[in-house]
Write an enzyme that holds these catalytic residues in place. Structure first.
Site, PDB file in Angstrom:
ATOM      1  N   ASP A 170    -121.089  73.354  66.070  1.00 43.39           N
ATOM      2  CA  ASP A 170    -121.679  72.592  65.048  1.00 43.39           C
ATOM      3  C   ASP A 170    -122.998  73.494  64.405  1.00 43.39           C
ATOM      4  O   ASP A 170    -123.186  73.142  63.151  1.00 43.39           O
ATOM      5  CB  ASP A 170    -122.733  71.631  66.028  1.00 43.39           C
ATOM      6  CG  ASP A 170    -121.832  70.598  67.085  1.00 43.39           C
ATOM      7  OD1 ASP A 170    -121.202  70.049  66.635  1.00 43.39           O
ATOM      8  OD2 ASP A 170    -121.807  71.069  68.181  1.00 43.39           O
ATOM      9  N   HIS A 198    -123.495  67.440  71.952  1.00 44.84           N
ATOM     10  CA  HIS A 198    -122.167  67.784  70.864  1.00 44.84           C
ATOM     11  C   HIS A 198    -121.655  66.245  70.824  1.00 44.84           C
ATOM     12  O   HIS A 198    -120.434  65.976  71.389  1.00 44.84           O
ATOM     13  CB  HIS A 198    -121.396  68.649  71.452  1.00 44.84           C
ATOM     14  CG  HIS A 198    -120.020  69.054  70.604  1.00 44.84           C
ATOM     15  ND1 HIS A 198    -120.022  69.058  69.376  1.00 44.84           N
ATOM     16  CD2 HIS A 198    -118.521  68.392  70.826  1.00 44.84           C
ATOM     17  CE1 HIS A 198    -118.633  69.252  68.619  1.00 44.84           C
ATOM     18  NE2 HIS A 198    -117.730  69.003  69.687  1.00 44.84           N
TER      19      HIS A 198
HETATM   20  P1  NAD Z   1    -104.886  69.959  73.532  1.00 48.66           P
HETATM   21  O1  NAD Z   1    -104.436  68.400  73.787  1.00 48.66           O
HETATM   22  O2  NAD Z   1    -104.114  70.568  72.516  1.00 48.66           O
HETATM   23  O3  NAD Z   1    -104.901  70.796  74.850  1.00 48.66           O
HETATM   24  C1  NAD Z   1    -105.564  70.444  76.028  1.00 48.66           C
HETATM   25  C2  NAD Z   1    -104.599  71.102  77.036  1.00 48.66           C
HETATM   26  O4  NAD Z   1    -105.280  70.852  78.505  1.00 48.66           O
HETATM   27  C3  NAD Z   1    -103.257  70.505  77.322  1.00 48.66           C
HETATM   28  O5  NAD Z   1    -102.130  71.629  77.248  1.00 48.66           O
HETATM   29  C4  NAD Z   1    -103.282  69.884  78.726  1.00 48.66           C
HETATM   30  O6  NAD Z   1    -102.201  70.175  79.331  1.00 48.66           O
HETATM   31  C5  NAD Z   1    -104.565  70.826  79.343  1.00 48.66           C
HETATM   32  N1  NAD Z   1    -105.010  70.186  80.711  1.00 48.66           N
HETATM   33  C6  NAD Z   1    -105.619  68.897  80.802  1.00 48.66           C
HETATM   34  N2  NAD Z   1    -105.937  68.574  81.910  1.00 48.66           N
HETATM   35  C7  NAD Z   1    -105.938  70.028  82.651  1.00 48.66           C
HETATM   36  C8  NAD Z   1    -106.543  70.361  83.906  1.00 48.66           C
HETATM   37  N3  NAD Z   1    -107.078  69.640  84.633  1.00 48.66           N
HETATM   38  N4  NAD Z   1    -106.593  71.690  83.892  1.00 48.66           N
HETATM   39  C9  NAD Z   1    -106.044  72.523  83.016  1.00 48.66           C
HETATM   40  N5  NAD Z   1    -105.512  72.161  81.800  1.00 48.66           N
HETATM   41  C10 NAD Z   1    -105.442  70.902  81.521  1.00 48.66           C
HETATM   42  O7  NAD Z   1    -106.378  69.779  73.399  1.00 48.66           O
HETATM   43  P2  NAD Z   1    -107.445  70.668  72.493  1.00 48.66           P
HETATM   44  O8  NAD Z   1    -107.228  70.501  70.954  1.00 48.66           O
HETATM   45  O9  NAD Z   1    -107.052  72.090  72.782  1.00 48.66           O
HETATM   46  O10 NAD Z   1    -108.685  70.256  72.943  1.00 48.66           O
HETATM   47  C11 NAD Z   1    -109.137  70.389  74.180  1.00 48.66           C
HETATM   48  C12 NAD Z   1    -110.593  69.780  74.580  1.00 48.66           C
HETATM   49  O11 NAD Z   1    -111.521  70.452  73.813  1.00 48.66           O
HETATM   50  C13 NAD Z   1    -110.754  68.411  74.038  1.00 48.66           C
HETATM   51  O12 NAD Z   1    -111.373  67.718  74.966  1.00 48.66           O
HETATM   52  C14 NAD Z   1    -111.437  68.362  72.704  1.00 48.66           C
HETATM   53  O13 NAD Z   1    -112.303  67.117  72.537  1.00 48.66           O
HETATM   54  C15 NAD Z   1    -112.241  69.515  72.813  1.00 48.66           C
HETATM   55  N6  NAD Z   1    -112.898  69.951  71.770  1.00 48.66           N
HETATM   56  C16 NAD Z   1    -114.370  70.552  71.968  1.00 48.66           C
HETATM   57  C17 NAD Z   1    -114.922  70.957  70.786  1.00 48.66           C
HETATM   58  C18 NAD Z   1    -116.372  71.548  70.835  1.00 48.66           C
HETATM   59  O14 NAD Z   1    -116.879  71.985  69.910  1.00 48.66           O
HETATM   60  N7  NAD Z   1    -117.016  71.389  72.053  1.00 48.66           N
HETATM   61  C19 NAD Z   1    -114.280  71.279  69.775  1.00 48.66           C
HETATM   62  C20 NAD Z   1    -112.954  70.873  69.532  1.00 48.66           C
HETATM   63  C21 NAD Z   1    -112.458  70.197  70.565  1.00 48.66           C
HETATM   64  C1  LMR Z   2    -115.075  68.589  67.097  1.00 47.30           C
HETATM   65  O1  LMR Z   2    -116.199  68.435  67.014  1.00 47.30           O
HETATM   66  O2  LMR Z   2    -114.341  68.901  66.064  1.00 47.30           O
HETATM   67  C2  LMR Z   2    -114.584  68.381  68.479  1.00 47.30           C
HETATM   68  O3  LMR Z   2    -115.410  67.991  69.403  1.00 47.30           O
HETATM   69  C3  LMR Z   2    -113.607  67.328  68.404  1.00 47.30           C
HETATM   70  C4  LMR Z   2    -113.799  65.931  68.450  1.00 47.30           C
HETATM   71  O4  LMR Z   2    -113.497  65.006  69.109  1.00 47.30           O
HETATM   72  O5  LMR Z   2    -114.862  65.551  67.384  1.00 47.30           O
END
Ligand code: NAD
Ligand code: LMR
Length: 335
Positions: A170, A198
Site C-alpha cells: 500500500d 490492509h
Molecule cells: P496462490 O493461490 O497463488 O498461492 C497460495 C499458496 O498457498 C498455494 O500454493 C496453496 O497451496 C498454499 N497454501 C494454502 N494453505 C496453506 C497452508 N496451510 N500452509 C502452506 N501453504 C498453504 O496465492 P498468492 O497469490 O500467492 O497469494 C497468497 C496470499 O497472499 C493470499 O491470501 C492473498 O490474498 C495474499 N496477498 C496479500 C497481499 C498483501 O499486500 N498483504 C498482496 C497480495 C496477496
Molecule cells: C492486494 O492488495 O493486491 C492483495 O491484498 C490482494 C487483494 O486481495 O487485494
C-alpha cells in the site's frame, strides 16, 4: 601477497534459515529468487530455504525447489520442501507467511477471515515451539493484519513485535501514484504513511509528506488527494484482480522484500509503513496489528509516535481501529 596457508582459509558465515509458506503459489514464485539472491538479508549472507506447502501442492513446490537449484545462486545453501509445519519452522530466523487463499472477484479480504485465520493458529503454534529466538515473521496472506494478530496470539512465548503484516504494498502504491502525478522519482518523496488495515479502510496519508524536504500537502490538489488517490490506493488490490484475473503477486513479493530488508537492515532514518502490533500508539488498541509510520533501527521497528493528528486524519485512523477490533473479535472466537 598473503602466504599460501592464509589463502586456504575461507570465511564461513552461518546461513540464515528462512521459511516460506505457500511456496508453490504466485507470490512465493516471485519472492524466493529475491531472497536467495541476497536482496533481503544482504549480499554476504547465505540463506537456507524451507518451502512449506499443503499436500496437494507439495509436488509443485518440489518443482520450485528444483528451479532454485538450477539457478546456481551463490548464497543459496540448501532448499527443503516440507508439508510438516513443526519441522518447517524449526530454527527459522525469518518466515514469510504467504500460504493462504487469495480473494476472488467481488470478494472482500475480510471474507477470507475464518478460512485463512485457522492456518495462522497452527503456524503461530509451530513458530512458538520451534523457531529461533530472533525469528521475524512477516504475514502476507490475507486478511494480513488479522492473520498476524492470530499468529502472534498463538505464539505467546515469542514477543509480539516479532510478528508483522505486509502494508508496504500500500505504501509503494501511494509512492507510485505520487511519482506519476508529479513526474518525480518515487524515492524523492519522504514521510508518506499508510495507516491501519490492509483493507478498504486503509488511509494513505500525505499530512507529513515531503518532496525534496518541502511539505507536499500545501502543493497538492485536495480533490485529487481525497477523491482519487486515497480510494485508488485502497482499492488497488481489487482493481488488479479485475484486470489481471488473479491477485497481485510480483508487486506483493517486491513489497515483502522491501519490508523484511528494512526490518533487518534498517531504513537509515527514512520513514516507511509497516503493520506492527500496537502498544497503544495513536489510540490503537494494544495488540492490534496496525499500519504505522516507522523507521527501522538496529533490527527493530520504531513507531514514530509523537505526530500531531488533525481532524482530517482522526476519523480515518479510527475507522481502521474499529475494523481491526471487529476482525480481532472473530479471530478470538477461532481459538
Ligand atoms: P496462490 O493461490 O497463488 O498461492 C497460495 C499458496 O498457498 C498455494 O500454493 C496453496 O497451496 C498454499 N497454501 C494454502 N494453505 C496453506 C497452508 N496451510 N500452509 C502452506 N501453504 C498453504 O496465492 P498468492 O497469490 O500467492 O497469494 C497468497 C496470499 O497472499 C493470499 O491470501 C492473498 O490474498 C495474499 N496477498 C496479500 C497481499 C498483501 O499486500 N498483504 C498482496 C497480495 C496477496
Ligand atoms: C492486494 O492488495 O493486491 C492483495 O491484498 C490482494 C487483494 O486481495 O487485494
Amino acid at each position: 601477497m598473503a602466504p599460501a596457508s592464509d589463502s586456504a582459509i575461507t570465511k564461513t558465515v552461518e546461513p540464515i534459515k528462512v521459511t516460506v509458506t505457500g511456496a508453490a503459489g504466485n507470490i512465493a514464485y516471485a519472492l524466493l529468487w529475491r531472497v536467495a539472491h541476497g536482496d533481503v538479508f544482504g549480499p554476504e549472507q547465505p540463506v537456507e530455504l524451507t518451502l512449506l506447502e499443503i499436500e496437494p501442492a507439495a509436488r509443485a513446490a518440489e518443482g520450485t525447489a528444483m528451479e532454485l537449484g538450477d539457478s546456481a545462486l551463490p548464497l543459496l545453501r540448501n532448499v527443503n520442501v516440507s508439508t510438516d509445519q513443526t519441522k518447517a519452522f524449526e530454527g527459522a530466523n525469518a518466515a514469510f507467511l504467504i500460504g493462504a487463499k487469495p480473494r476472488g472477484k467481488g470478494e472482500s479480504r475480510a471474507d477470507l477471515l475464518e478460512a485463512n485465520g485457522r492456518i495462522f493458529i497452527e503456524q503461530g503454534r509451530a513458530i512458538n515451539d520451534g523457531a529461533a529466538d530472533d525469528v521475524r515473521v512477516l504475514v502476507v496472506g490475507n486478511p494480513a493484519n488479522n492473520n498476524a494478530y492470530i499468529a502472534s496470539k498463538a505464539a505467546p512465548d515469542v514477543p509480539a513485535e516479532h510478528f508483522n503484516a505486509l502494508m508496504r504494498l500500500d505504501h509503494n502504491r501511494t509512492l507510485s501514484n505520487l511519482s506519476q502525478k508529479f513526474g518525480i522519482n518515487s524515492e524523492e518523496f519522504s514521510k508518506v504513511v499508510v495507516w491501519g488495515n490492509h483493507a478498504d479502510t486503509q488511509f494513505p496519508d500525505l499530512t507529513y509528506a515531503e518532496v525534496h524536504g518541502k511539505k507536499l500537502i500545501d502543493r497538492i490538489d485536495q480533490d485529487w488527494y481525497t477523491e482519487e488517490l486515497i480510494p485508488r490506493v485502497a482499492h488497488r488490490g481489487a482493481e488488479i484482480i479485475d484486470v489481471r484475473g488473479k491477485s497481485s503477486a510480483a508487486s506483493a513479493a517486491s513489497a515483502a522484500v522491501d519490508h523484511m530488508r528494512d526490518w533487518v537492515q534498517g531504513t537509515k532514518g527514512r520513514w516507511t509503513t509497516a503493520a506492527v502490533p500496537s502498544t497503544g500508539e495513536y489510540g490503537v488498541d494494544e495488540g492490534l496489528v496496525f499500519g504505522f509510520p516507522v523507521v527501522g533501527v538496529d533490527g527493530r521497528w520504531q513507531v514514530i509516535d509523537d505526530l500531531d493528528i488533525n481532524e482530517f486524519q482522526r476519523p480515518r485512523i479510527d475507522a481502521n481501529i474499529e475494523a481491526l477490533r471487529a476482525e480481532a473479535k472473530v479471530a478470538d472466537g477461532l481459538f
